[in-house]
Design a protein around this motif. Sequence first.
Motif, PDB file in Angstrom:
ATOM      1  N   UNK A 135       0.835  -1.204   0.000  1.00 30.73           N
ATOM      2  CA  UNK A 135       0.000   0.000   0.000  1.00 30.73           C
ATOM      3  C   UNK A 135       0.868   1.251   0.000  1.00 30.73           C
ATOM      4  N   UNK A 136       0.374   2.303  -0.628  1.00 28.62           N
ATOM      5  CA  UNK A 136       1.068   3.590  -0.669  1.00 28.62           C
ATOM      6  C   UNK A 136       0.065   4.714  -0.414  1.00 28.62           C
ATOM      7  N   UNK A 137       0.416   5.640   0.484  1.00 29.50           N
ATOM      8  CA  UNK A 137      -0.387   6.833   0.736  1.00 29.50           C
ATOM      9  C   UNK A 137       0.430   8.053   0.323  1.00 29.50           C
ATOM     10  N   UNK A 138      -0.128   8.889  -0.549  1.00 31.48           N
ATOM     11  CA  UNK A 138       0.557  10.087  -1.026  1.00 31.48           C
ATOM     12  C   UNK A 138      -0.244  11.322  -0.650  1.00 31.48           C
ATOM     13  N   UNK A 139       0.449  12.319  -0.106  1.00 30.07           N
ATOM     14  CA  UNK A 139      -0.175  13.591   0.277  1.00 30.07           C
ATOM     15  C   UNK A 139       0.285  14.692  -0.667  1.00 30.07           C
ATOM     16  N   UNK A 140      -0.670  15.392  -1.271  1.00 28.91           N
ATOM     17  CA  UNK A 140      -0.352  16.528  -2.132  1.00 28.91           C
ATOM     18  C   UNK A 140      -0.973  17.792  -1.551  1.00 28.91           C
ATOM     19  N   UNK A 141      -0.291  18.916  -1.700  1.00 26.92           N
ATOM     20  CA  UNK A 141      -0.783  20.196  -1.206  1.00 26.92           C
ATOM     21  C   UNK A 141      -0.550  21.275  -2.259  1.00 26.92           C
ATOM     22  N   UNK A 142      -1.420  22.279  -2.272  1.00 26.40           N
ATOM     23  CA  UNK A 142      -1.271  23.393  -3.193  1.00 26.40           C
ATOM     24  C   UNK A 142      -1.961  24.606  -2.609  1.00 26.40           C
ATOM     25  N   UNK A 143      -1.444  25.784  -2.926  1.00 29.19           N
ATOM     26  CA  UNK A 143      -1.965  27.013  -2.348  1.00 29.19           C
ATOM     27  C   UNK A 143      -3.254  27.461  -3.010  1.00 29.19           C
ATOM     28  N   UNK A 144      -4.086  28.115  -2.215  1.00 32.49           N
ATOM     29  CA  UNK A 144      -5.327  28.698  -2.713  1.00 32.49           C
ATOM     30  C   UNK A 144      -5.011  29.917  -3.549  1.00 32.49           C
ATOM     31  N   UNK A 145      -5.622  30.030  -4.714  1.00 33.99           N
ATOM     32  CA  UNK A 145      -5.428  31.213  -5.544  1.00 33.99           C
ATOM     33  C   UNK A 145      -6.178  32.391  -4.940  1.00 33.99           C
ATOM     34  N   UNK A 146      -5.573  33.569  -4.866  1.00 35.52           N
ATOM     35  CA  UNK A 146      -6.257  34.717  -4.263  1.00 35.52           C
ATOM     36  C   UNK A 146      -7.448  35.156  -5.089  1.00 35.52           C
ATOM     37  N   UNK A 147      -8.493  35.612  -4.386  1.00 29.66           N
ATOM     38  CA  UNK A 147      -9.657  36.156  -5.070  1.00 29.66           C
ATOM     39  C   UNK A 147     -10.644  35.124  -5.553  1.00 29.66           C
ATOM     40  N   UNK A 148     -10.417  33.848  -5.251  1.00 25.26           N
ATOM     41  CA  UNK A 148     -11.333  32.802  -5.684  1.00 25.26           C
ATOM     42  C   UNK A 148     -12.059  32.250  -4.473  1.00 25.26           C
ATOM     43  N   UNK A 167      15.706  15.268  -0.229  1.00 25.40           N
ATOM     44  CA  UNK A 167      15.379  15.207  -1.646  1.00 25.40           C
ATOM     45  C   UNK A 167      14.170  14.313  -1.831  1.00 25.40           C
ATOM     46  N   UNK A 168      13.023  14.921  -2.140  1.00 29.19           N
ATOM     47  CA  UNK A 168      11.776  14.159  -2.260  1.00 29.19           C
ATOM     48  C   UNK A 168      11.875  13.127  -3.363  1.00 29.19           C
ATOM     49  N   UNK A 169      12.598  13.435  -4.413  1.00 30.59           N
ATOM     50  CA  UNK A 169      12.693  12.483  -5.526  1.00 30.59           C
ATOM     51  C   UNK A 169      13.342  11.185  -5.084  1.00 30.59           C
ATOM     52  N   UNK A 170      14.278  11.261  -4.132  1.00 31.36           N
ATOM     53  CA  UNK A 170      14.906  10.045  -3.634  1.00 31.36           C
ATOM     54  C   UNK A 170      13.971   9.274  -2.731  1.00 31.36           C
ATOM     55  N   UNK A 171      13.099  10.005  -2.019  1.00 35.87           N
ATOM     56  CA  UNK A 171      12.179   9.320  -1.118  1.00 35.87           C
ATOM     57  C   UNK A 171      11.090   8.580  -1.873  1.00 35.87           C
ATOM     58  N   UNK A 172      10.832   8.983  -3.120  1.00 39.61           N
ATOM     59  CA  UNK A 172       9.762   8.373  -3.896  1.00 39.61           C
ATOM     60  C   UNK A 172      10.317   7.608  -5.084  1.00 39.61           C
ATOM     61  N   UNK A 173      11.406   6.871  -4.862  1.00 41.35           N
ATOM     62  CA  UNK A 173      12.043   6.154  -5.950  1.00 41.35           C
ATOM     63  C   UNK A 173      11.152   5.062  -6.515  1.00 41.35           C
ATOM     64  N   UNK A 174      10.217   4.576  -5.694  1.00 42.32           N
ATOM     65  CA  UNK A 174       9.359   3.506  -6.188  1.00 42.32           C
ATOM     66  C   UNK A 174       8.185   4.042  -6.992  1.00 42.32           C
ATOM     67  N   UNK A 175       8.141   5.370  -7.205  1.00 48.88           N
ATOM     68  CA  UNK A 175       7.117   5.955  -8.046  1.00 48.88           C
ATOM     69  C   UNK A 175       7.664   6.153  -9.448  1.00 48.88           C
ATOM     70  N   UNK A 206       4.380  14.666  -4.561  1.00 47.39           N
ATOM     71  CA  UNK A 206       3.637  14.313  -3.359  1.00 47.39           C
ATOM     72  C   UNK A 206       4.571  13.742  -2.297  1.00 47.39           C
ATOM     73  N   UNK A 207       4.156  13.833  -1.043  1.00 45.14           N
ATOM     74  CA  UNK A 207       4.901  13.282   0.083  1.00 45.14           C
ATOM     75  C   UNK A 207       4.294  11.934   0.452  1.00 45.14           C
ATOM     76  N   UNK A 208       5.138  10.945   0.624  1.00 41.27           N
ATOM     77  CA  UNK A 208       4.637   9.626   0.988  1.00 41.27           C
ATOM     78  C   UNK A 208       4.390   9.547   2.482  1.00 41.27           C
ATOM     79  N   UNK A 209       3.219   9.033   2.858  1.00 41.82           N
ATOM     80  CA  UNK A 209       2.868   8.836   4.254  1.00 41.82           C
ATOM     81  C   UNK A 209       2.913   7.343   4.589  1.00 41.82           C
TER      82      UNK A 209
END
Length: 352
Positions: free
Chosen positions: A92-105, A159-167, A335-338
């Motif tokens: 099993x793999x859990x991935x967390x993604x985040x992104x900022x809210x655009x202003x004015x929306x 380095x996130x890319x190294x942490x997600x080598x199995x992706x 994404x960050x793996x949990x």
Amino acid sequence: MACSAQDSTLIGLCDGQLDPKRHRSSFLTNKVGGEPDWPPVFSRLSPRCGLCGGLSVHVVQVYCPLQASPYHRTLHLFACPRPDCSGRSESWTALRSQSLEAPGRPGPLPAPAPLVSDWCESADDWGMEDGFDGWGGGPDRIQDPQELGGEVPPVCDADVSQQLQHLCLSESGDPPVFCPFFINVVEESDLYGEDEELEHAQELLRDYERREKMEVGMLEESSCSIEKYEKTDAKHGDAAFSRFMKTISLCPQQILRYCRGGKPVFISKPPSSMAQLLSACSSCGGSRTFELQLMPALVHYLQRKDRSSEAELEFGTVLVYTCSTSCWTSGSESAVEEFCFVQTDPDQQLFK
């Protein structure tokens, strides 16, 4: 959707089927199966099984912003479809993604995120008006975080890319896809109905817990612990499984439970080394906290779109632990793996 340890646990229920011809989903959508929806700046990733190396199938997508946070936040859960890997945490793999809210929306952030409205109040209105989907999303809602800037909690320079080598990036030979369904939600406390019924149910639960503690205490104090355990086990059965079944008895059809910072409901006794198994955050090295768990009723809905007769996923419950600070690097496109911990259904052993 948001929840704290002091709030009621949120119960996820499988709702209507998500028809791509009629409904549009985004990373703001809560759903079972289908293709994962990533924020616009993200590369489309296909996790691989930690056991066999095969491509994993998308199981659940949960939009779960944190209160007073400037970030959108989504969790994706993937699992290996191979029967040999089923039921094991490494598949099993859990991935967390985040992104900022655009202003004015318009949107749920940065104001405290609602407990239920993201899942419930708009569940019957899939929302195709004004260029937005039914969950508050739109084609131009999110901007590149690099353009917005802003301060974020400090994180290490891992380095996130190294942490997600199995992706890997999406490629030919795609994994199977489960039929997509919307997820609806209720607060667990609402299942009790009126105040009198709630108080009665809570009193029964308190009595049950008192009996559990008394029996466990007697076992620990006894000099003949093995003999006593055998007698108690025969009389009372698996205590962890009994608590699990009692917890879901008010709503057996629940497919997930969400309460960040709360306590999970184990389907069997957790290993004594659970604290050691719970690895540190792969991004900042900090501690993790419980956030959600998948429930046995979800297995019924994990049907392949290609109508394949191959074996379905098997699990009792899948517990997801995430970074306590929900660390994030501004401008990140990965994404960050949990951490996932899987417990099998004790009844499965009867058929093996």
